[in-house]
Design a protein around this motif. Structure first.
Motif: not given
Length: 257
Positions: A70-72, A196-201, A222-227, A243-249
């Motif tokens: 989704r970021i891409g 471009v970087a997912d929230s884990s970074k 993504d939407s899990h990034a620390e606010t 970008v909005v991604v579903p909650p992690r399982a």
């Protein structure tokens, strides 16, 4: 590696059940990962070789895939549809940017990422220029003076890079000093810069600084990034888009002894 990052150490006998693979597969793969310096084995347990160690890009491709896709897609949409020259780095998230740009015959893309090249050539429409340099196996990209010389011979309309760490205070960082040098050259030669970087970074800081966070125009995550981190980046004038991604399982906790 994700389990080790979270828990520090894991008992080997729990891995077949957790990973849904056989005991011989576990033993073979652990031996290979130990050879690569990714983990340590002793007395029926495994532990990360060192905290924050860089994982090979082949491992990273399978992490946070939904977010990276989704970021891409969003990052690629920020590049206008007209003849442009674009720089793309290597990395598992930039690879998804490249996939979305592969159908653009109006683009010339200069890259040091070997996986990025493969994604760009999938439809044989983009004009692709590959830098010189020395291959770096952990990241599967080209680094060194050859790569930097190629990049500094161009002026880019846009540069898109991936990073290993994002901190409002410490800036954008990578594990590799030589990789950071190449990324910096891309950014310095570009009129518009996108990270471009997912929230884990987010919140991570590694040894090689690329640039200050405020030196780039846009960060796509993504939407899990620390606010709190997102707010600080925006205060520094960095357009930070989520970008909005579903909650992690939820992940089952292994036995750690």
């Amino acid at each position: 590696m994700r389990l080790l990052t979270r828990y520090g150490e894991v008992e080997v006998h729990t891995l077949p059940g957790l990973l849904k693979v056989s005991g011989p597969t576990v033993r073979r793969d652990l031996a290979l990962m130990e050879e690569k310096g990714l983990l340590l084995r002793s007395y029926g347990k495994i532990a990360a070789a060192r905290q924050g160690a860089e994982m090979p890009v082949s491992f990273r491709h399978a992490r946070n895939t939904e977010a990276k896709q989704r970021i891409g897609a969003l990052a690629s949409s920020l590049i206008p549809r007209r003849p442009l020259t674009v720089a793309l780095s290597g990395g598992s998230t930039v690879r998804f940017v490249a996939r979305h740009l592969a159908g653009r015959p109006d683009l010339t893309v200069v890259t040091n990422g070997l996986d990025t090249v493969g994604s760009l050539l999938s439809r044989q429409l983009v004009r692709v220029v590959v830098t010189g340099g020395q291959a770096r196996p952990l990241s599967n990209d080209l680094v060194g003076r050859g790569a930097e010389r190629t990049l500094r011979s161009y002026r880019f309309d846009f540069a898109v890079i991936g990073v290993d760490g994002i901190s409002p205070e410490k800036g954008l960082t990578r594990h590799s000093v030589r990789g950071a040098d190449v990324d910096r050259a891309m950014l310095e030669q570009a009129d518009h810069t996108i990270v471009v970087a997912d929230s884990s970074k987010f919140g991570r800081v590694h040894r090689a600084k690329i640039v200050d966070a405020a030196a780039v125009h846009t960060i796509v995550t993504d939407s899990h990034a620390e606010t709190t981190t997102v707010a600080k980046l925006r205060e520094r004038g960095v357009t930070t888009t989520l970008v909005v991604v579903p909650p992690r399982a939820p992940e089952a906790a292994p036995r750690t002894g």
